[in-house]
Motif scaffolding. Structure first.
Motif: not given
Length: 160
Positions: A112-119, A122-128, A140-143
């Motif tokens: 799904s689009k949502e799965d792609y957006a999650y995958d 860039p989670w590594y750029d955002v503090p946990e 997803l809308t931006d993509l």
């Protein structure tokens, strides 16, 4: 891998016939030609598997013999390759010959689009501790608006 196509004549009082290969068409065409002298037919898709259905939708009846050749030789033998060829011809505007040369270079994401957006976020750029504030729907809308992804339906996403 059974397919059924129909050759519908442009002449009145000439029967149509079903066929599933080029050889079958040639045989039935010759019988109709000998009896009715009909040369022109419209081709219609009757039944086929998922791969052939996708190929028919993107290649169409104009190249029906080339379509049968591609299908029978196994050039395109799975749904992923058929969807990639569809992207080349419908979204990128390539003709059939160019699409056959470049369909393997198309990147498709299965899911799904949502799965792609999650995958791909860039989670590594955002503090946990800020992960819960990330709006993946907006990402997803931006993509989608940026033309980075196109939803093809049936679980495939085209990635530019």
């Amino acid at each position: 891998m059974t397919i059924t196509l129909c050759a519908n004549p442009y002449s009145y009082n000439v029967p149509f016939f079903y066929f599933d290969s080029r050889e079958d068409y040639d045989e039935k065409y010759q019988k109709n030609f000998d009896k009715y002298h009909c040369e022109e037919y419209e081709f219609q898709f009757i039944d086929g598997d998922e791969v052939f259905t996708i190929l028919w939708n993107c290649i169409g009846s104009d190249n029906v013999f080339r379509l049968l050749e591609i299908y029978e030789e196994g050039t395109i033998d799975n749904e992923r390759d058929a969807r990639a060829l569809e992207v080349c011809m419908t979204l990128l505007g390539m003709d059939l010959d160019d699409a056959l040369l470049s369909y393997e270079d198309i990147y498709l994401f299965e899911g799904s689009k949502e799965d792609y957006a999650y995958d791909c976020f860039p989670w590594y750029d955002v503090p946990e501790y800020l992960h819960s504030y990330v709006d993946l729907d907006q990402y997803l809308t931006d993509l989608e608006c940026g033309g980075d992804i196109t939803d093809l339906g049936n679980g495939y996403i085209y990635i530019r």
